[in-house]
Write a protein that holds these residues in place. Structure first.
Motif, PDB file in Angstrom:
ATOM      1  N   GLY A 107      43.595  37.648  34.832  1.00  0.00           N
ATOM      2  CA  GLY A 107      42.717  37.882  35.849  1.00  0.00           C
ATOM      3  C   GLY A 107      42.824  37.437  37.065  1.00  0.00           C
ATOM      4  N   HIS A 108      43.553  36.426  37.333  1.00  0.00           N
ATOM      5  CA  HIS A 108      43.945  35.789  38.650  1.00  0.00           C
ATOM      6  C   HIS A 108      44.822  36.813  39.306  1.00  0.00           C
ATOM      7  CE1 HIS A 108      43.166  31.389  37.316  1.00  0.00           C
ATOM      8  NE2 HIS A 108      41.979  32.089  37.337  1.00  0.00           N
ATOM      9  N   GLN A 109      45.662  37.376  38.712  1.00  0.00           N
ATOM     10  CA  GLN A 109      46.736  38.428  39.315  1.00  0.00           C
ATOM     11  C   GLN A 109      45.668  39.657  39.886  1.00  0.00           C
ATOM     12  OE1 GLN A 109      50.554  39.069  37.495  1.00  0.00           O
ATOM     13  NE2 GLN A 109      50.003  37.483  36.083  1.00  0.00           N
ATOM     14  N   ILE A 110      44.838  40.160  39.157  1.00  0.00           N
ATOM     15  CA  ILE A 110      43.871  41.141  39.867  1.00  0.00           C
ATOM     16  C   ILE A 110      43.030  40.805  40.941  1.00  0.00           C
ATOM     17  CG2 ILE A 110      41.831  42.817  38.859  1.00  0.00           C
ATOM     18  CD1 ILE A 110      42.760  42.606  35.965  1.00  0.00           C
ATOM     19  N   GLU A 111      42.724  39.470  40.783  1.00  0.00           N
ATOM     20  CA  GLU A 111      41.921  38.858  41.988  1.00  0.00           C
ATOM     21  C   GLU A 111      42.741  38.877  43.256  1.00  0.00           C
ATOM     22  OE1 GLU A 111      40.476  35.042  41.095  1.00  0.00           O
ATOM     23  OE2 GLU A 111      39.022  35.341  39.473  1.00  0.00           O
ATOM     24  N   ASP A 112      43.871  38.560  43.188  1.00  0.00           N
ATOM     25  CA  ASP A 112      45.072  38.616  44.319  1.00  0.00           C
ATOM     26  C   ASP A 112      44.780  40.071  45.039  1.00  0.00           C
ATOM     27  OD1 ASP A 112      45.704  36.132  43.393  1.00  0.00           O
ATOM     28  OD2 ASP A 112      47.753  36.606  42.401  1.00  0.00           O
ATOM     29  N   ARG A 122      35.938  35.321  47.325  1.00  0.00           N
ATOM     30  CA  ARG A 122      36.169  34.329  46.500  1.00  0.00           C
ATOM     31  C   ARG A 122      35.026  34.055  45.322  1.00  0.00           C
ATOM     32  NH1 ARG A 122      41.532  33.198  46.069  1.00  0.00           N
ATOM     33  NH2 ARG A 122      42.501  33.228  48.177  1.00  0.00           N
ATOM     34  N   GLN A 123      34.093  34.323  45.828  1.00  0.00           N
ATOM     35  CA  GLN A 123      32.701  34.062  45.021  1.00  0.00           C
ATOM     36  C   GLN A 123      32.581  35.192  44.008  1.00  0.00           C
ATOM     37  OE1 GLN A 123      32.714  33.942  48.514  1.00  0.00           O
ATOM     38  NE2 GLN A 123      32.723  31.642  48.057  1.00  0.00           N
ATOM     39  N   ASP A 124      32.911  36.495  44.259  1.00  0.00           N
ATOM     40  CA  ASP A 124      32.592  37.482  43.196  1.00  0.00           C
ATOM     41  C   ASP A 124      33.906  38.034  42.877  1.00  0.00           C
ATOM     42  OD1 ASP A 124      33.640  39.219  45.428  1.00  0.00           O
ATOM     43  OD2 ASP A 124      31.783  40.210  45.607  1.00  0.00           O
ATOM     44  N   ALA A 125      35.106  37.789  43.056  1.00  0.00           N
ATOM     45  CA  ALA A 125      36.523  38.048  42.662  1.00  0.00           C
ATOM     46  C   ALA A 125      36.468  38.308  41.046  1.00  0.00           C
ATOM     47  CB  ALA A 125      37.624  37.297  43.169  1.00  0.00           C
TER      48      ALA A 125
END
Length: 542
Positions: A107-112, A122-125
């Protein structure tokens, strides 16, 4: 949308300059899927890396124009290219596990990607990352958000890579062998998913593959590459039914399909009479009520649920099913790399399940059951030569040494068609087909009675696959071996196997003579597998 004109790419190597792409031109329109097919080394992936400007340090674009929506990608600054990659043009890489960071949650990799291209804050990632997971039809997306790549199957990792590639809604998608190693139902699900998203978004796509059946099913146009050149371009129906270039005809003929035989996969000049195969009526292997249970987070997990089957002496038995169906677990128990939880494995009238796997290396029957592993690269010692790999079972089990060992290694290399000069090479100096031959030579070194083949041709080009499959049928005839052939390619199983077992979630749900099971399947799951298998149109040349 994309125009490539007279593109040439060269690499500087220790042995001089290599021209990987030599003056090719192609176009991709909005909403169009262009297929690029060809064998390893033909320049398919290098073309995509060049237009994305991600060639390694040794690569250089020598000539040509690459224009995307009016933007000259060759002249664009690196800052502009970083904005274009992922947002305008995105790529699905061939190996999903290598493309994902193993120590970051998916999930963090998609956020990146979303944050990098200002598609999220950052709030809706997190919310948008979970939405991206849902878009690629991942069940329980919120839970998968926190998973690491090693906790997911190959098919799931591939969907994560697709989610990352599509997160910013690019206008052009490059899919480089996006289904390599996936079972056929997962392959169909992935390709249908990508195709549906492309149509819904009006997205252009380049599909790079060596699977001609896949290309014929999903592409609007196909270009065929060989030695850095485009040798033919046409719509799938015309390209496959009436190929004009000799190389295209070779690829089409080598593709397993309905109506083909093992010999017709080979070029006409290499075809030889079919060998006489002798299948005896007595069982060599009897598997009875075989069970394998693993501990799980929510309780025990039964990977294999009390299956039973026989393999007769000289028989080739296919074992098919999706990833997670229990195929590899079953084969590993038979070859005694894993211990069953319960059940019997009666080999040559002796129950070898009674001997723990840790002690089976010293068992007299160890030499009679050997295995060819799915990944020829990973199964070879990177620090050992081809000769050392073939010699290992002879030295370890037979205690063979010196000139006798060297002579036997040379004999085995000749038997599998591996040129003698290649014996001194290390795995990284061999092609995929050559490494497959080394793996087969090592497996037959002790003249086993049973050979277990776990997806031995899954990552090979079709022409190399044709050679390896014909080699296997010749070795079976010469040495009288029995095969347990584990595969998700039903077209290959149809050609190589006398009978077939279909596994689903640890159970055998269908079985019988191969033609009978393939032509008139009795179970809905078998029908689903057969319907998911891409079938290229029959070549007029064939």
């Amino acid at each position: 949308m994309l125009s490539i004109n007279n593109l040439s790419v060269a690499f500087k190597t220790r042995k001089g300059e290599v021209n990987a792409v030599r003056g090719i031109s192609l176009n991709v329109a909005k909403g169009e899927t262009l297929g690029i097919v060809g064998e390893s080394g033909s320049g398919k992936s290098v073309t995509s890396y060049a237009l994305m400007r991600i060639l390694d340090a040794g690569g250089e674009i020598r000539t040509g124009d690459v224009t995307y929506s009016g933007i000259d990608l060759r002249a664009a600054s690196e800052k502009d290219m970083r904005d274009i990659r992922g947002r305008e043009i995105s790529m699905i890489f061939q190996n999903p596990r290598a493309a994902l960071n193993p120590i970051r949650r998916v999930g963090h990799q998609i956020e990146d990607v979303l944050i990098r291209h200002a598609q999220a804050t950052r709030q809706d990632a997190k919310e948008k990352a979970i939405a991206a997971l849902k878009a690629v039809k991942i069940n329980d997306a919120a839970a998968r958000y926190d998973a690491y790549p090693f906790e997911l199957s190959g098919g799931m990792c591939q969907r994560i890579v697709i989610a990352i590639a599509l997160a910013c809604k690019p206008r052009l998608l490059i899919a480089d062998e996006p289904t390599t190693g996936l079972d056929i139902t997962t392959q169909k699900a992935v390709m249908d998913l990508v195709g549906d998203l492309a149509k819904a978004r009006g997205m252009g796509m380049i599909l790079i593959t060596h699977d001609l059946g896949l290309a014929s099913q999903y592409c609007d146009r196909i270009v065929v590459m060989k030695d850095g050149l485009i040798v033919e371009e046409d719509v799938p129906a015309q390209l496959f039914t009436n190929p004009q270039h000799a190389y295209t005809r070779k690829l089409v003929d080598a593709t397993p399909r309905l109506g083909a035989s093992l010999r017709t996969l080979l070029p006409p000049e290499a075809r030889r009479p079919e060998p006489k195969l002798r299948v005896q009526s007595n069982p060599l292997l009897e598997v009875r009520d075989l069970v394998k249970t693993y501990p799980g987070k929510s309780g025990p997990v039964q990977a294999v649920k009390g299956i039973s089957f026989d393999i007769n002496a000289g028989q080739s038995l296919g074992l098919v099913g999706e990833s997670g169906s229990g195929k590899s677990t079953t084969s590993e128990m038979i070859v005694r790399l894993q211990d069953p939880s319960s059940g019997n494995i009666i080999f040559d009238r002796q129950d070898i399940a009674a001997t723990p796997s840790a002690r089976f290396m010293r068992h007299p029957m160890r030499r009679d059951i050997q295995m060819v592993f799915q990944d020829a690269t990973d199964s070879l010692n990177p620090r050992g030569t081809a000769a050392a790999a073939i010699a290992e079972p002879l030295a370890r089990i037979d205690g063979m040494r010196g000139s006798k060992l060297s002579a036997r290694v040379a004999e085995l290399a000749e038997l599998v068609g591996l040129p003698q000069p290649l014996l001194s090479r290390f795995p990284h100096q061999l092609s995929g087909g050559q490494k497959a031959r080394v793996g087969i030579a090592r497996a037959i070194a002790l003249e086993p009675k049973l050979l277990i083949l776990d997806e031995p041709t899954a990552a090979l080009d079709v022409s190399i696959q044709a050679i390896v499959l014909n080699l296997l049928v010749d070795l079976r005839a010469q040495m009288g071996m029995s095969y347990l052939f584990v595969s998700h390619d039903l077209n290959v199983v149809r050609l190589l196997c006398d009978e077939v077992l279909v596994m689903k979630q640890g159970d055998i749900v269908d079985r019988g003579p191969t033609a009978q099971v393939m032509d008139t399947p009795s179970h809905p799951y078998t029908r689903a597998l057969i319907e998911a298998a891409p079938q290229p149109p029959k070549s007029v040349a064939a």
